[in-house]
Design a protein around this motif. Structure first.
Motif, PDB file in Angstrom:
ATOM      1  N   PHE A 272       0.835  -1.202   0.000  1.00 26.87           N
ATOM      2  CA  PHE A 272       0.000   0.000   0.000  1.00 26.87           C
ATOM      3  C   PHE A 272       0.872   1.255   0.000  1.00 26.87           C
ATOM      4  O   PHE A 272       0.600   2.230  -0.688  1.00 26.87           O
ATOM      5  CB  PHE A 272      -0.901  -0.047   1.246  1.00 26.87           C
ATOM      6  N   LYS A 273       1.948   1.186   0.745  1.00 25.99           N
ATOM      7  CA  LYS A 273       2.815   2.352   0.843  1.00 25.99           C
ATOM      8  C   LYS A 273       3.745   2.506  -0.358  1.00 25.99           C
ATOM      9  O   LYS A 273       4.323   3.566  -0.575  1.00 25.99           O
ATOM     10  CB  LYS A 273       3.622   2.293   2.154  1.00 25.99           C
ATOM     11  N   GLU A 274       3.890   1.443  -1.146  1.00 29.05           N
ATOM     12  CA  GLU A 274       4.752   1.511  -2.335  1.00 29.05           C
ATOM     13  C   GLU A 274       3.982   1.989  -3.565  1.00 29.05           C
ATOM     14  O   GLU A 274       4.571   2.457  -4.531  1.00 29.05           O
ATOM     15  CB  GLU A 274       5.346   0.125  -2.630  1.00 29.05           C
ATOM     16  N   VAL A 275       2.656   1.788  -3.506  1.00 33.34           N
ATOM     17  CA  VAL A 275       1.836   2.046  -4.679  1.00 33.34           C
ATOM     18  C   VAL A 275       1.943   3.481  -5.239  1.00 33.34           C
ATOM     19  O   VAL A 275       1.857   3.677  -6.448  1.00 33.34           O
ATOM     20  CB  VAL A 275       0.373   1.625  -4.366  1.00 33.34           C
ATOM     21  N   PRO A 276       2.187   4.522  -4.382  1.00 32.59           N
ATOM     22  CA  PRO A 276       2.358   5.865  -4.939  1.00 32.59           C
ATOM     23  C   PRO A 276       3.455   5.956  -5.994  1.00 32.59           C
ATOM     24  O   PRO A 276       3.438   6.861  -6.824  1.00 32.59           O
ATOM     25  CB  PRO A 276       2.724   6.708  -3.718  1.00 32.59           C
TER      26      PRO A 276
ATOM     27  N   ILE B   8      -4.201   8.841  -5.350  1.00 32.28           N
ATOM     28  CA  ILE B   8      -4.341  10.056  -4.537  1.00 32.28           C
ATOM     29  C   ILE B   8      -3.106  10.952  -4.615  1.00 32.28           C
ATOM     30  O   ILE B   8      -3.226  12.167  -4.662  1.00 32.28           O
ATOM     31  CB  ILE B   8      -4.685   9.717  -3.057  1.00 32.28           C
ATOM     32  N   LEU B   9      -1.940  10.384  -4.667  1.00 27.55           N
ATOM     33  CA  LEU B   9      -0.737  11.215  -4.738  1.00 27.55           C
ATOM     34  C   LEU B   9      -0.716  12.017  -6.037  1.00 27.55           C
ATOM     35  O   LEU B   9      -0.391  13.201  -6.052  1.00 27.55           O
ATOM     36  CB  LEU B   9       0.519  10.354  -4.621  1.00 27.55           C
ATOM     37  N   HIS B  10      -1.066  11.329  -7.104  1.00 30.80           N
ATOM     38  CA  HIS B  10      -1.072  11.971  -8.414  1.00 30.80           C
ATOM     39  C   HIS B  10      -2.042  13.155  -8.429  1.00 30.80           C
ATOM     40  O   HIS B  10      -1.714  14.246  -8.895  1.00 30.80           O
ATOM     41  CB  HIS B  10      -1.486  10.943  -9.470  1.00 30.80           C
TER      42      HIS B  10
END
Ligand SMILES: Nc1ncnc2c1ncn2[C@@H]1O[C@H](COP(=O)(O)OP(=O)(O)OP(=O)(O)O)[C@@H](O)[C@H]1O
Ligand SMILES: [Mg+2]
Lengths: 271, 236
Positions: B161-165, B175-177
């Protein structure tokens, strides 16, 4: 046969039967080290054989090969007339595949030094699993037979417990019940009391003695319990440096040994 | 940069949260890919033929020692121009393959540790009872191998989950995008990125607690005493 059937006439009768197990010049090496150097051995149906010998002499290896846990480097093992590690294909003997091994090893059962119970199963499930899935017995029959067997080893009140809730002696009795419900023709015992606290050894030996008295199953016991071997064995094998150095009835091998190394070995036990 | 502005916060929030579906969806897709591919590695690694074993080990080591970002870029930008085998993939698919493949090598180690954690005596007893290979796995080995791996697998879900960005870099609109887009458009980065951080925290912290609980439960059910006994070499 005469109506009076003594232990010794039974023994003679067994002696005339076809052997249930034969080792023909069996060798076993681990890497460069040859630990068994030509084993020739016949075991009759219902015969009780004790295997004694110093540590590292190959006692465990001999019976593990019969249980198909260790593959012989050369030689042949025959179980009830069938090659164990070989099978015939186009008239030639070729190494056995798993299917062949499964067919032949059904006659063999084993009890281990460290019990090897299945920790995620109850005592009853430990016993029932193989009859149901290997012998395809219906669940009810398997359950009933397992309960009877557990009662026989004195654990009828523990059937729903897990192995971790039992003492070592109780675990080992479960392991015996689990092997016995499969009705093997030959049962192997590898120092089954040596991982137990001294006060628990007796209860396990008692069960083995009961099984032995019932008779029809051949038994091979690797043991350090000389008195026990003397008591129940028809024959004692002294294994030394990978060969059978002396064998015979316990009264000769244990009480009147000829081999010098056997004399020393026994002397160490007596003292 | 100016100070914190709640108006910006509430303006950006509904927009950014639209990317949550993609972020969570990508996490799950990558994770499932990793679980399945991890299984493939574990099986392949068990093939008892030395050269195959070496090749598999080498590939896994290679995948593990290259950064996931480089792998993502390779799959998205370079793979389409590889002759014969190259195909152009959309960003989402590229991310699933890239991150999924990378983490499959770690997941595979988890499976392996589970299997190797089962005492050799369990295999031997199964053979002595004449169970078939399939029965050994299904009745004896897997029921003991799987429970201890579940907390570890849960941890990898959170890590995933934390790598997905990372996938944002090849244009997956999570969401980051979206937060980045918002920042670029209105020249306000503080609030949108704070929102992203909060969303990650809100999702991963409870998951971590859940996994912790699960771990305790597994230890109880599996009876830690048994495991300890076994590692000490005592018998069951
Ligand atoms: N898997 C193995 N790999 C390498 N060497 C082995 C293996 N199993 C047994 N050996 C070696 O083979 C020899 C015979 O071992 P085995 O276990 O049969 O002896 P044993 O008579 O049962 O001894 P003990 O009384 O200590 O149980 C020993 O020297 C042992 O170190
Ligand atoms: Mg031994």
């Amino acid at each position: 046969m005469a109506e009076v059937e003594t232990a010794s006439t039974q023994y003679t009768a067994a002696n005339n039967a076809e052997p249930i197990v034969k080792y023909l010049d069996v060798h076993k090496s681990f890497g460069d080290v040859e630990v068994l150097k030509g084993i020739n051995l016949e075991i009759k149906p219902a015969e009780k054989v004790a295997v004694i010998g110093p540590s590292g002499s190959g006692k465990t290896t001999i019976i593990r090969m019969l249980m198909t846990l260790e593959k012989p480097t050369s030689g042949k093992i025959i179980v009830d007339g069938n090659y164990l590690w070989h099978m015939e294909k186009d008239g030639k003997l070729v190494p056995a595949n798993e299917k062949h091994l499964r067919e032949v090893r059904g006659d063999i059962g084993m009890v281990f030094q460290h019990f090897n119970l299945f920790p995620h199963m109850t005592i009853l499930e430990n016993c029932m699993t193989a009859p149901i899935h290997v012998k395809k017995e219906d669940k009810q029959t398997a359950k009933q037979r397992s309960i009877e067997m557990l009662e026989k080893v004195g654990l009828g009140d523990k059937i729903d417990n897990y192995p971790s809730q039992l003492s070592g002696g109780q675990k080992q009795r479960v392991a015996m019940a689990r092997a016995l419900v499969m009705r093997p023709k030959v049962m192997l015992f590898d120092e089954v009391t040596s991982a137990l606290d001294p006060e628990l050894v007796g209860e396990v030996l008692e069960v083995i003695r009961d099984i032995a008295k019932e008779g029809e199953m051949a038994m091979v016991l690797v043991t350090h319990e000389m008195d026990f071997a003397l008591d129940i064995a028809d024959r004692v094998l002294f294994l030394d440096k990978g060969v059978i150095a002396e064998q015979g009835p316990p009264s000769e091998v244990i009480e009147n040994p000829k081999n010098e190394r056997l004399q020393n070995f026994l002397h160490r036990f007596r003292s | 940069m100016s100070n914190w502005d709640w108006e910006v916060f509430f303006d950006a929030f509904p927009m950014i949260i639209q990317g949550l579906g993609i972020t969570v969806g990508l996490t799950i897709a990558c994770y499932i890919f990793a679980l399945i591919f991890g299984f493939f590695w574990t099986v392949a690694d068990r093939i008892p033929i030395k050269p195959i074993h070496w090749v598999i080990r080498w590939i896994m080591e290679f995948i593990r020692s290259t950064p996931p970002l480089v792998q993502l870029f390779f799959i998205f930008y370079a793979w389409p121009v590889v002759p014969y085998v190259g195909v152009a993939l959309d960003p989402f698919t590229s991310a699933v393959i890239g991150l999924g493949l990378h983490y499959s090598t770690y997941i595979s180690e988890v499976y392996r540790s589970g299997i190797e954690g089962v005492a050799p005596g369990q295999w031997e007893a199964s053979t002595a009872l004449n169970l078939s290979t399939k029965q050994k796995w299904m009745k004896v080995i897997l029921p003991q191998a799987i429970p201890p791996t579940i907390p570890m697998l849960g941890n990898y879900l959170i890590i995933m989950f934390k790598e997905v960005p990372l996938a944002s870099t090849i244009g997956v609109v999570g969401i980051l995008h979206l937060a980045n887009d918002y920042g670029a458009q209105y020249w306000r980065y503080l609030e949108p990125l704070t929102i992203v951080a909060i969303l990650f925290l809100v999702l991963s912290y409870p998951s971590a607690i859940l996994i912790n609980k699960l771990e305790k439960k597994m230890n109880q059910r599996f009876n830690k005493k048994d495991v300890l006994e076994e590692t000490k070499g005592a018998a069951i």
